[in-house]
Design an enzyme around this catalytic site. Structure first.
Site, PDB file in Angstrom:
ATOM      1  N   ALA A  45       0.861  -1.186   0.000  1.00 24.01           N
ATOM      2  CA  ALA A  45       0.000   0.000   0.000  1.00 24.01           C
ATOM      3  C   ALA A  45       0.893   1.230   0.000  1.00 24.01           C
ATOM      4  CB  ALA A  45      -0.871  -0.016   1.246  1.00 24.01           C
TER       5      ALA A  45
ATOM      6  N   GLY B 176       0.721  -5.100   0.825  1.00 27.39           N
ATOM      7  CA  GLY B 176      -0.442  -5.187  -0.060  1.00 27.39           C
ATOM      8  C   GLY B 176      -0.106  -5.787  -1.421  1.00 27.39           C
TER       9      GLY B 176
ATOM     10  N   GLU C 101      -0.360  -9.391  -0.840  1.00 26.26           N
ATOM     11  CA  GLU C 101      -1.783  -9.700  -0.630  1.00 26.26           C
ATOM     12  C   GLU C 101      -2.551  -9.683  -1.953  1.00 26.26           C
ATOM     13  OE1 GLU C 101      -1.873  -6.564   2.402  1.00 26.26           O
ATOM     14  OE2 GLU C 101      -2.773  -8.018   3.758  1.00 26.26           O
TER      15      GLU C 101
ATOM     16  N   GLU D 186       4.456  -5.252   7.263  1.00 28.94           N
ATOM     17  CA  GLU D 186       3.643  -4.211   7.907  1.00 28.94           C
ATOM     18  C   GLU D 186       4.054  -3.948   9.352  1.00 28.94           C
ATOM     19  OE1 GLU D 186       2.502  -6.611   5.944  1.00 28.94           O
ATOM     20  OE2 GLU D 186       0.936  -5.844   4.610  1.00 28.94           O
TER      21      GLU D 186
HETATM   22  C1  LIG Z   1      -2.061  -3.188   2.531  1.00 26.92           C
HETATM   23  C2  LIG Z   1      -1.578  -3.280   3.948  1.00 26.92           C
HETATM   24  C3  LIG Z   1      -2.707  -2.918   4.872  1.00 26.92           C
HETATM   25  O1  LIG Z   1      -1.282  -4.605   4.218  1.00 26.92           O
HETATM   26  C4  LIG Z   1      -0.452  -2.374   4.268  1.00 26.92           C
HETATM   27  C5  LIG Z   1       0.797  -2.299   3.414  1.00 26.92           C
HETATM   28  O2  LIG Z   1       0.937  -2.771   2.330  1.00 26.92           O
HETATM   29  S1  LIG Z   1       2.016  -1.385   4.151  1.00 26.92           S
HETATM   30  C6  LIG Z   1       3.313  -1.358   2.961  1.00 26.92           C
HETATM   31  C7  LIG Z   1       4.174  -2.556   3.066  1.00 26.92           C
HETATM   32  N1  LIG Z   1       5.333  -2.383   2.216  1.00 26.92           N
HETATM   33  C8  LIG Z   1       6.501  -1.986   2.677  1.00 26.92           C
HETATM   34  O3  LIG Z   1       6.692  -1.721   3.845  1.00 26.92           O
HETATM   35  C9  LIG Z   1       7.611  -1.845   1.665  1.00 26.92           C
HETATM   36  C10 LIG Z   1       8.124  -0.414   1.607  1.00 26.92           C
HETATM   37  N2  LIG Z   1       9.240  -0.274   0.670  1.00 26.92           N
HETATM   38  C11 LIG Z   1      10.476  -0.699   0.937  1.00 26.92           C
HETATM   39  O4  LIG Z   1      10.764  -1.272   1.969  1.00 26.92           O
HETATM   40  C12 LIG Z   1      11.527  -0.424  -0.079  1.00 26.92           C
HETATM   41  O5  LIG Z   1      11.060   0.590  -0.940  1.00 26.92           O
HETATM   42  C13 LIG Z   1      11.902  -1.669  -0.926  1.00 26.92           C
HETATM   43  C14 LIG Z   1      12.641  -2.688  -0.046  1.00 26.92           C
HETATM   44  C15 LIG Z   1      10.663  -2.321  -1.554  1.00 26.92           C
HETATM   45  C16 LIG Z   1      12.842  -1.227  -2.085  1.00 26.92           C
HETATM   46  O6  LIG Z   1      13.935  -0.517  -1.584  1.00 26.92           O
HETATM   47  P1  LIG Z   1      14.847   0.362  -2.575  1.00 26.92           P
HETATM   48  O7  LIG Z   1      15.216  -0.441  -3.759  1.00 26.92           O
HETATM   49  O8  LIG Z   1      15.920   0.931  -1.747  1.00 26.92           O
HETATM   50  O9  LIG Z   1      13.871   1.511  -3.133  1.00 26.92           O
HETATM   51  P2  LIG Z   1      13.339   2.810  -2.343  1.00 26.92           P
HETATM   52  O10 LIG Z   1      14.296   3.938  -2.578  1.00 26.92           O
HETATM   53  O11 LIG Z   1      13.003   2.469  -0.946  1.00 26.92           O
HETATM   54  O12 LIG Z   1      11.961   3.072  -3.107  1.00 26.92           O
HETATM   55  C17 LIG Z   1      11.912   3.733  -4.369  1.00 26.92           C
HETATM   56  C18 LIG Z   1      10.786   4.752  -4.318  1.00 26.92           C
HETATM   57  O13 LIG Z   1       9.563   4.025  -4.113  1.00 26.92           O
HETATM   58  C19 LIG Z   1       8.893   4.551  -2.935  1.00 26.92           C
HETATM   59  N3  LIG Z   1       8.168   3.452  -2.275  1.00 26.92           N
HETATM   60  C20 LIG Z   1       8.539   2.192  -2.113  1.00 26.92           C
HETATM   61  N4  LIG Z   1       7.613   1.498  -1.474  1.00 26.92           N
HETATM   62  C21 LIG Z   1       6.614   2.357  -1.206  1.00 26.92           C
HETATM   63  C22 LIG Z   1       5.359   2.239  -0.560  1.00 26.92           C
HETATM   64  N5  LIG Z   1       4.910   1.053  -0.067  1.00 26.92           N
HETATM   65  N6  LIG Z   1       4.585   3.324  -0.471  1.00 26.92           N
HETATM   66  C23 LIG Z   1       4.966   4.511  -0.977  1.00 26.92           C
HETATM   67  N7  LIG Z   1       6.151   4.681  -1.628  1.00 26.92           N
HETATM   68  C24 LIG Z   1       6.954   3.622  -1.731  1.00 26.92           C
HETATM   69  C25 LIG Z   1      10.027   5.079  -2.077  1.00 26.92           C
HETATM   70  O14 LIG Z   1       9.546   6.000  -1.135  1.00 26.92           O
HETATM   71  C26 LIG Z   1      10.900   5.698  -3.129  1.00 26.92           C
HETATM   72  O15 LIG Z   1      10.366   6.933  -3.562  1.00 26.92           O
HETATM   73  P3  LIG Z   1      11.077   8.323  -3.190  1.00 26.92           P
HETATM   74  O16 LIG Z   1      11.027   8.420  -1.710  1.00 26.92           O
HETATM   75  O17 LIG Z   1      12.473   8.203  -3.725  1.00 26.92           O
HETATM   76  O18 LIG Z   1      10.251   9.359  -3.875  1.00 26.92           O
END
Ligand SMILES: CC(C)(O)CC(=O)SCCNC(=O)CCNC(=O)[C@H](O)C(C)(C)COP(=O)(O)OP(=O)(O)OC[C@H]1O[C@@H](n2cnc3c(N)ncnc32)[C@H](O)[C@@H]1OP(=O)(O)O
Length: 257
Positions: A65, A108, A111, A131
């Site tokens: 998400a 998500g 999921e 999460e």
């Molecule tokens: C649906 C529910 C209720 O179950 C809830 C959820 O889904 S909560 C979300 C769960 N997901 C995460 O916690 C993953 C979050 N992302 C990461 O941990 C990392 O991005 C990565 C391991 C997937 C990849 O890392 P890396 O290659 O270092 O890339 P980044 O620089 O981190 O990301 C690039 C760019 O994408 C944006 N990004 C990544 N994931 C998300 C996200 N889930 N939501 C919003 N944005 C996301 C990240 O912020 C970067 O953007 P910028 O900040 O550079 O503009």
């Protein structure tokens, strides 16, 4: 119809939906989910679509998400708007749908993949429910579906620690049906989807409904449901055609009737 966050194509009888928010690793925001649901609804209505493939990019199926959109959500808004419930449409989509997963399928994203009928994984795929690292838990079915796919011990470990699983472990533990090399993922998913789409659509839909029933009921009830649906197939033209084609040693021509 032009979409901002997905690409929608038709390949023969197969609908192809590609999540396309590359800068955010296909993070799932409300606009994207709205577009996805709209595209699915169109494929559901289209008599000429027999199967759908849902995919992302080589780096990410979906990184969950959209945390930036979600971070300021209040309890009252989440409750009032029934946050996340609109995501469930994929799990209620009645035609066969395959998740072709490369790269990250987290939160998500994992999921969403699990709501599809099965997951074909590229060898670089990584699955997880991180999460807990954000101070929440899976909210789009992850605690329930992951547990059914991989069993309590592994699901519990993944949800409580946020550990991710690589493609080989996902296949071993039953989360992915198969792993293929990254550069063959889409081609393979489309090939499997075409095969399914060439069969009788109503029979494929009934088969899907019957397999899904196994998640919701007892064995005895499930077998009874299967038997009733199986019997009903003998009222279809496609059953007559499929069996006649076998006897006559020719390829069947299913007419979805
Ligand atoms: C649906 C529910 C209720 O179950 C809830 C959820 O889904 S909560 C979300 C769960 N997901 C995460 O916690 C993953 C979050 N992302 C990461 O941990 C990392 O991005 C990565 C391991 C997937 C990849 O890392 P890396 O290659 O270092 O890339 P980044 O620089 O981190 O990301 C690039 C760019 O994408 C944006 N990004 C990544 N994931 C998300 C996200 N889930 N939501 C919003 N944005 C996301 C990240 O912020 C970067 O953007 P910028 O900040 O550079 O503009």
């Amino acid at each position: 119809m032009a979409y901002n966050n997905i690409i929608v194509e038709k390949r023969g009888k197969v609908g192809l939906i590609t999540l396309n928010r590359p800068k955010a690793l296909n993070a799932l925001n409300s606009e994207l989910i709205g577009e996805l649901n709209e595209a699915l609804a169109k494929f559901e209505k289209d008599d000429k679509t027999g199967c759908v493939v849902l995919t992302g990019s080589e780096k990410a199926f979906a990184a969950g998400a959209d945390i930036k959109e979600m971070s300021s959500l209040t309890y009252i808004d989440a409750y009032k708007n029934d946050f996340i419930t609109s995501w469930d449409y994929v799990s209620r989509f009645r035609k066969p749908i395959i998740a072709a997963v490369a790269g990250y399928a987290l939160g998500g994203g994992c999921e969403l993949a699990m709501m599809c009928d099965f997951i074909l994984a590229a060898d670089n795929a990584r699955f997880g429910q991180p999460e807990i690292t954000l101070g929440v838990m899976p909210g789009a079915g992850g605690t329930q579906r992951l547990t059914r796919f991989v069993g309590k011990s592994k699901a519990m470990e993944m949800c409580l620690t946020g550990r991710t699983m690589d493609a080989a472990e996902a296949e071993r533990s039953g989360l992915a049906s198969r792993v293929v090399p990254l550069d063959e993922l889409l081609e393979e998913a489309l090939k499997v989807a075409e095969k399914i789409a060439d069969y009788s659509l109503p029979i494929a839909m009934m088969t899907k409904e019957s397999v899904n029933r196994a998640y919701e009921t007892t064995l005895a009830e499930g077998v009874r449901f299967e038997r009733r649906v199986f019997h009903s197939m003998f009222a279809s033209e496609d059953q007559k055609e499929g069996m006649a084609a076998f006897v006559e040693k020719r390829a069947p021509q299913f007419r979805n009737k």
